[in-house]
Write an enzyme that holds these catalytic residues in place. Structure first.
Site, mmCIF file in Angstrom:
data_model
loop_
_atom_site.group_PDB
_atom_site.id
_atom_site.type_symbol
_atom_site.label_atom_id
_atom_site.label_comp_id
_atom_site.label_asym_id
_atom_site.label_seq_id
_atom_site.Cartn_x
_atom_site.Cartn_y
_atom_site.Cartn_z
ATOM 1 N N SER A 111 -42.699 -18.003 16.089
ATOM 2 C CA SER A 111 -42.077 -18.217 14.782
ATOM 3 C C SER A 111 -43.112 -18.204 13.667
ATOM 4 O O SER A 111 -42.765 -18.350 12.496
ATOM 5 C CB SER A 111 -41.325 -19.545 14.758
ATOM 6 N N ASN A 115 -41.161 -31.607 17.608
ATOM 7 C CA ASN A 115 -39.773 -31.825 17.191
ATOM 8 C C ASN A 115 -39.692 -32.631 15.894
ATOM 9 O O ASN A 115 -38.985 -32.254 14.960
ATOM 10 C CB ASN A 115 -38.996 -32.551 18.297
ATOM 11 N N THR A 172 -7.040 -13.795 -18.089
ATOM 12 C CA THR A 172 -6.533 -14.298 -16.814
ATOM 13 C C THR A 172 -5.986 -13.083 -16.071
ATOM 14 O O THR A 172 -5.403 -12.179 -16.691
ATOM 15 C CB THR A 172 -5.419 -15.352 -16.989
ATOM 16 N N HIS A 173 -6.192 -13.036 -14.779
ATOM 17 C CA HIS A 173 -5.777 -11.877 -13.969
ATOM 18 C C HIS A 173 -6.415 -10.578 -14.485
ATOM 19 O O HIS A 173 -5.867 -9.497 -14.285
ATOM 20 C CB HIS A 173 -4.255 -11.729 -13.945
ATOM 21 N N SER A 220 -29.622 7.155 -13.341
ATOM 22 C CA SER A 220 -29.098 7.837 -12.159
ATOM 23 C C SER A 220 -30.039 8.962 -11.767
ATOM 24 O O SER A 220 -30.649 9.605 -12.624
ATOM 25 C CB SER A 220 -27.709 8.413 -12.467
ATOM 26 N N LYS A 255 -26.495 8.106 -17.493
ATOM 27 C CA LYS A 255 -26.146 6.803 -16.932
ATOM 28 C C LYS A 255 -27.156 5.714 -17.301
ATOM 29 O O LYS A 255 -28.354 5.940 -17.387
ATOM 30 C CB LYS A 255 -26.067 6.882 -15.396
ATOM 31 N N ASN A 258 -27.217 1.971 -15.709
ATOM 32 C CA ASN A 258 -26.500 1.137 -14.740
ATOM 33 C C ASN A 258 -26.957 -0.330 -14.777
ATOM 34 O O ASN A 258 -28.160 -0.604 -14.861
ATOM 35 C CB ASN A 258 -26.706 1.688 -13.329
ATOM 36 N N GLU A 298 -25.567 -6.163 -10.617
ATOM 37 C CA GLU A 298 -24.969 -5.732 -9.360
ATOM 38 C C GLU A 298 -25.726 -6.303 -8.161
ATOM 39 O O GLU A 298 -25.116 -6.719 -7.158
ATOM 40 C CB GLU A 298 -24.939 -4.209 -9.293
ATOM 41 N N TYR A 317 -32.963 -31.908 20.389
ATOM 42 C CA TYR A 317 -33.604 -30.683 19.933
ATOM 43 C C TYR A 317 -33.344 -29.559 20.927
ATOM 44 O O TYR A 317 -33.430 -29.736 22.152
ATOM 45 C CB TYR A 317 -35.120 -30.868 19.765
ATOM 46 N N GLN A 337 -35.047 -23.116 15.911
ATOM 47 C CA GLN A 337 -36.092 -22.272 15.317
ATOM 48 C C GLN A 337 -35.483 -21.239 14.384
ATOM 49 O O GLN A 337 -36.123 -20.802 13.422
ATOM 50 C CB GLN A 337 -36.875 -21.572 16.428
ATOM 51 N N LYS A 340 -35.030 -21.350 10.057
ATOM 52 C CA LYS A 340 -36.021 -21.169 8.991
ATOM 53 C C LYS A 340 -35.848 -19.863 8.230
ATOM 54 O O LYS A 340 -35.933 -19.838 6.998
ATOM 55 C CB LYS A 340 -37.429 -21.268 9.572
#
Length: 464
Positions: free
Chosen positions: A31, A117, A162-163, A284, A290, A292, A297, A324, A329, A332
């Site tokens: 690890s 541990n 709304t919506h 683009s 373009k 963007n 995003e 444990y 492990q 993380k």
């Protein structure tokens, strides 16, 4: 394969084994490629543990000084990129201990009364406390950017939706302050997660504490923990504090994603409310026209990673027996990715907002649709004594009549309105004034310009 030769491998595998680990196992189980990030917290915890060992008579002052000096030297080497991490030592703990022990004979005593541990549980609590403090600073940074924008374009009026349909007019500042409120709740959840992480597990050993007279309260004091854990089994298996952080981060990421969606819509040709700064947009590879909104995003997309990390952690824990298990492990990488993603998203949005330009005339034109004041007309009918449900119907009928005649709602004549209800008069048509409509919204929390200005002032003082 020969028996392990060095002390670190003896510590890893113990005298129980006559062979060292297969190279395949070493690669699979290591690890250190990601938990090396805990090195400062591991060293800090080790120095505190060693200081306590001196207090209870396990170490001499000379031994403590040598251990502390050796650990600080290792920390300096890691800081400078001069430390050689070894996969065969598995993790950050054994890498540091192996080098320390090779240089400082007393280093062999450092692990007295301690297991990996409770050591890793301590390191991660130390790490997450620091990370939350960093996150809170970034949350405040984005809040400040939003408040500054709300103040900068205080007079801008936009349609509220709304919506995703135009609903009622609001000020841009009111809309932006909604996200400041969301972020404030995020800050509260992060702070709450930090408080619950502020418990010391060190001294719990592998599972059942120690027969040595470890002074856990003293270590907690040295490391700034509020208290020590009460159950050694829970101490070494508890990862709730990581899940809580991941949950708070996931909801914060969802809020950032929602805000990013607004920015994406507002910057589109269909809305055309804002212009994002060139430095935070892209072109683009094919279409030269373009521009963007890639930052927004990406923030929207990365929220999925943070939510996914939370799901991974919950799934990781759901089937584990006490106490444990090596499965832990896997917590993380999910934790580190969540922290990195959230922090980067907060920082880049705050930076982008500073150069975002509002197209006030476009915003006002969109908000000037008289249909956005249909509810105001219904409220006026209520003030004349008409029950709300009848008023709702009477305004709906007026909207239908305007559509049938092909004119805006505010262009109906009083005679047209009276075909629906005799309550209508010239006063009703005077309601279609955008600025008046906003000024008339006097309820607490409404987008009245004076109220929004007061909220901006309050937030500036709070965030100062």
């Amino acid at each position: 394969m020969s028996a392990p030769a060095d002390q670190a491998n003896q510590a890893l595998w113990g005298g129980r084994f006559t062979e060292g680990a297969a190279a395949l196992l070493q690669r699979f189980s290591q690890s250190v490629s990601f938990d090396w990030r805990l090195y400062k917290h591991d060293i800090r915890g080790s120095i505190a543990h060693a200081t306590m060992l001196l207090k209870i008579g396990i170490l001499t002052q000379e031994e403590l000084d040598a251990i502390a000096s050796g650990l600080r030297q290792i920390e300096d080497e890691i800081d400078r990129g001069a430390f050689a991490w070894a996969v065969d030592k598995e993790d950050v703990h054994m890498n540091i201990e192996a080098v320390l022990t090779a240089r400082v004979p007393a280093g062999a005593k450092l692990h007295t009364g301690r297991s990996r541990n409770d050591q890793v549980a301590t390191d991660m609590r130390l790490w997450i406390r620091d990370e939350i403090a960093r996150d809170l600073e970034a949350v405040r940074g984005l809040q400040k950017a939003l408040v500054a924008w709300a103040e900068r374009d205080a007079s801008v009026v936009i349609p509220g939706y709304t919506h995703l349909q135009r609903a009622q007019p609001v000020t841009l500042g009111h809309h932006l302050l909604a996200y400041v409120e969301m972020l404030e709740r995020d800050a509260g959840r992060l702070a709450d997660a930090s408080a619950r992480a502020n418990v010391l597990p060190l001294g719990s050993g592998a599972i059942a504490g120690s027969t040595l007279p470890l002074d856990r309260a003293y270590v907690a004091q040295l490391l700034g923990f509020a208290r020590v854990s009460e159950n050694s089994m829970d101490s070494v298996s508890d990862r709730d504090f990581i899940v809580e952080y991941a949950a708070a981060a996931a909801l914060a990421a969802v809020h950032l994603s929602r805000f990013s969606e607004d920015l994406i819509l507002w910057s589109s040709a269909e809305f055309d409310f804002i212009r994002l700064p060139d430095a935070y947009t892209t072109g683009s590879s094919l279409m030269p026209q373009k521009k963007n909104p890639d930052v927004a995003e990406l923030v929207r997309g990365k929220s999925g990673r943070v939510v996914g990390n939370l799901m991974s952690l919950l799934t990781l824990l759901k089937g584990l027996p006490m106490t444990y298990n090596r499965d832990l492990q896997e917590d993380k990488e999910r934790l580190f990715d969540t922290a990195d993603t959230l922090h980067a998203s907060l920082e880049i949005l705050a930076a982008m907002l500073e150069g975002t330009v509002v197209k006030a005339a476009k915003c006002r034109a969109a908000a000037s649709d008289p249909l956005l004041l249909a509810t105001d007309l219904a409220d006026w009918l209520v003030k004349q004594g008409m029950p709300f449900r009848q008023a709702h119907h009477a305004v709906g009928a007026a909207v239908g009549l305007a559509e049938k005649k092909g004119v805006p709602l505010n262009q109906l004549s009083v005679a047209d309105l009276k075909t629906i209800s005799d309550v209508y008069n010239e006063e009703a048509l005077a309601l279609f004034d955008l600025d008046l409509a906003l000024t008339n919204r006097l309820t607490a929390g409404a987008p009245n310009p004076a109220s929004v200005a007061a909220q901006v002032k309050r937030w500036k003082e709070k965030l100062a």
